[in-house]
Design an enzyme around this catalytic site. Structure first.
Site, short mmCIF file in Angstrom:
data_model
loop_
_atom_site.label_atom_id
_atom_site.label_comp_id
_atom_site.label_asym_id
_atom_site.label_seq_id
_atom_site.Cartn_x
_atom_site.Cartn_y
_atom_site.Cartn_z
N LYS A 177 0.81 -1.22 0.00
CA LYS A 177 0.00 0.00 0.00
C LYS A 177 0.84 1.27 0.00
CE LYS A 177 -3.67 -2.59 0.20
NZ LYS A 177 -3.02 -3.90 0.12
N GLU B 127 -6.14 2.17 -2.89
CA GLU B 127 -5.23 1.05 -3.05
C GLU B 127 -5.64 0.26 -4.28
OE1 GLU B 127 -5.86 -0.94 0.63
OE2 GLU B 127 -7.61 -2.03 -0.06
#
Length: 663
Positions: free
Chosen positions: A116, A289
């Site tokens: 991430k 994400e």
């Protein structure tokens, strides 16, 4: 095409992949833990290999065991499903080295987008809108507090390798940032084997919109419209729909093009999802994400596009080109998905485990109602894995029709032996704000601040519930009157006049037998209830004055529990004289258990945070319980002093088992 593939997953998604593989003429291999030896996916697969104990870290998360199973069975490729090793770049690389195809993106794409922190940097380079935040791994809780202050509360603390709502907390102050960091680290380490955590600004009034992308090894990319996943509880998705009632054509195009640009930047090959958080006020969208795998909610995209995403993943992995271009992607109608979870909505949505005494999903109707599940009646819901036991998906020409079909399908979904969130899902479908399409990710927290109580959910037609209660009671009484060998006078039990009691309110009714059911006279109106319902059945299908309906009914001693449209009606039916006597009965007082900390769920006691003799202030942490891969912190409700520690860390707890006794 591949001759044989192995599914490195379990439960519902394993069954889902097997169905598509079977349709394509591909043989399948299941891998399973000891706890899953009797699971449905094991039975469905052509072959099955046991890979270890129940704990995921000793079975489903061990790449060596899965690779060994591939070699043992001759599987040419591996589909990872979602969760477990689906976004593990090292696992993908190992398979490539062994000459086994990974049905997903290349390990380089997973490594760059599955992380991430790194994915956010790549998104910035690709020109994708991103949220302000601190994009490096954080050293500890004190550093997390300092960073959160600089960004400005509220902030979102997220595990770098996170997903599925695990390793994620929202903090509004220093104390929540300190505690949230520690919980995120623990959940991330246990779920993903990676305890890195970062922080970003939490967007107020956010909607969670995601774009489904497909890419192949020939440089072709498409986006398959959006999914709205804004109905969430504790950052876990509850209801998903496609398309979104919030997104217009211009926003869809802008988000889709950014999602494709990001996929192209990492040479993405397979199905993937780019998630955005969108401001409900300004319609600004920011990259959250990229999930380099199949999403739980992929069926709603399949329903509106007509594509089988699992099939496309398999074909791309084999080297085929995408069969469509962007201009071929259409939106056909509206689709919704409800996640049916093993949790008790009446006890704060705590995990519920045990035997599925009854499991009767609604009948599947091609193009209208679909049920994806990995369980069966008589099977067991284990504490070792996540709580989702099924996905209920519907499709309609419009959003209104999709909601109507979902309501009917939820009414007909019978689960007994464990608790499920079906009553809550049905209540959400009834909620005016949900029906309007105007909501954000805080919807559940705002609308149900004190939890969910189905007995307090208003019902559009209370007369229907009263009439069905009278019907059910008359059927029981009529059966009892026909039993032989009874004492003289028993026939006086059979009467047409009764009183239905709910929440101490009394409703006089007259229930008269008619062909196929009973006529119920209530409040000056007549309700002809017709049904072939039999005693002991959970599902009640019938008509009331010609209008069809489906509800669920259970008998508990003298009480009938009716479930319909998210409402739970607890009703007693008795004679007028018995109702008068009942009113004179004193209320039974519940025992005082305030001196004990009881386990609210079955699970593993990870930590006892206090010691005997310790003075504890309200709000302080007492214990931590892990269940279904989630960490639950139990806190003191008031100032107290610990008298005795009854359960120790490492213990397996049952519901209401004593952990701590207080002075």
């Amino acid at each position: 095409m591949f001759k044989k593939i192995l599914i490195a997953n379990r439960g519902e998604i394993a069954c889902r992949v097997i169905k598509t593989a079977r349709k394509m003429g591909i043989q399948t291999v299941a891998v399973y833990s000891v706890a899953d030896k009797d699971a449905l996916f094991v039975d469905m697969a052509d072959e099955a290999v046991c890979i270890g104990p129940a704990a995921s870290k000793e079975s489903y998360l061990v790449a060596d065991k899965i690779i060994a199973a591939c070699k043992e069975t001759g599987a040419e490729a591996v589909h990872p499903g979602y969760g477990f090793l689906s976004e593990n770049a090292e696992f993908s690389r190992r398979l490539e080295e062994e000459g086994i195809k990974f049905i997903g993106p290349k390990h380089g794409s997973i490594a760059r987008m599955g992380d991430k922190i790194e994915s956010k940097k790549l998104a910035i380079e690709a020109g994708v809108n991103t949220i302000p935040g601190y994009n490096e791994a954080i050293d500890g809780p004190d550093a997390a507090v300092e960073i959160a202050r600089k960004i400005g509360y509220p902030v979102m603390i997220k595990a770098s390798a996170g997903g599925g709502g695990k390793g994620l907390r929202v903090a509004y102050n220093d104390a929540e940032a300190h505690e949230g960091f520690s919980s995120c680290v623990n959940e991330a380490r246990n779920s993903f084997g990676d305890d890195r955590v970062f922080i970003e600004k939490y967007v107020l009034e956010p909607r969670h919109i995601e774009i489904q992308v497909l890419g192949d090894s020939h440089g072709n990319y498409v986006y398959l419209n959006e999914r709205d996943c804004s109905i969430q509880r504790r950052h876990q998705k509850v209801i998903e729909e496609a398309p979104s009632p919030f997104v217009d054509a211009a926003m869809r195009k802008a988000m889709g093009e950014q999602a494709v640009a990001l996929a192209r930047a990492v040479n993405y090959e397979s199905a993937g999802t780019v998630e955005f958080v969108v401001s409900g006020a300004t319609k600004e969208f920011f990259f959250l994400e990229m999930n380099t795998r199949l999403q739980v909610e992929h069926p709603v995209t399949e329903m509106i596009t007509g594509l089988d995403l699992v099939e496309q993943m398999i074909r791309v992995a084999y080297g085929e080109k995408l069969p469509i271009t962007q201009k071929d992607v259409k939106i056909n109608g509206w689709s919704m998905e409800c996640r049916i979870n093993a949790e008790d909505p009446f006890r704060g949505f705590l995990p519920s485990t045990g035997r599925l005494v009854k499991f009767q999903p609604p009948a599947e109707i091609p193009g209208q109602v679909r049920v994806d599940t990995g369980v069966y009646e008589g099977g067991e819901i284990s504490m070792y894995y996540d709580s989702m036991i099924a996905k209920l998906i519907v499709h309609g020409a419009t959003r209104e029709q999709a909601i109507s079909r979902m309501r009917d399908a939820l009414n007909g979904f019978v689960i007994r032996g464990i608790s499920s969130n079906i009553p809550f899902q049905a209540a959400l479908m009834q909620h005016p704000r949900f029906q309007s399409g105007i909501f954000d990710t805080s919807f559940i927290a705002k609308e149900y601040p004190n939890g969910f109580d189905a007995s307090m959910v208003p019902h559009d037609d209370p007369a229907l519930l009263i009439s069905v209660a009278a019907f059910v009671h008359r059927r029981y009484i009529d059966r009892a009157a026909r039993i032989s060998g009874q004492m003289p006078g028993h026939e006086r039990l059979v009467s047409d006049e009764w009183v239905v009691i709910r929440n101490n309110e009394r409703y006089p009714v007259v229930a008269t037998p008619i062909k196929g059911g009973y006529r119920v006279d209530y409040n000056g109106e007549q309700y002809n209830v017709l049904s072939d319902w039999r005693l002991g059945q959970s599902l009640f299908n019938g008509t009331c004055n010609g209008e069809p309906f489906t509800l669920q009914v259970e008998r508990h001693r003298m009480t009938y529990q009716l479930f319909h449209w998210g409402t739970r009606a607890d009703m007693m039916v008795m004679s007028a004289h018995a109702a008068e006597l009942l009113a004179l009965m004193p209320e039974k007082q519940a025992p005082d258990l305030s001196r004990f900390l009881l386990s609210p769920m079955p699970g593993l006691l990870r930590e006892v945070a206090v010691s005997e003799g310790q003075e504890v202030k309200a709000g302080e942490k007492l214990a931590v319980i892990e269940a279904m891969k989630m960490e639950n912190i139990l806190k003191a409700e008031q100032d107290c002093k610990v008298k005795k520690i009854v359960a120790t860390a490492g213990a397996s707890l049952s519901v209401d088992e004593v952990i701590i006794e207080f002075e």
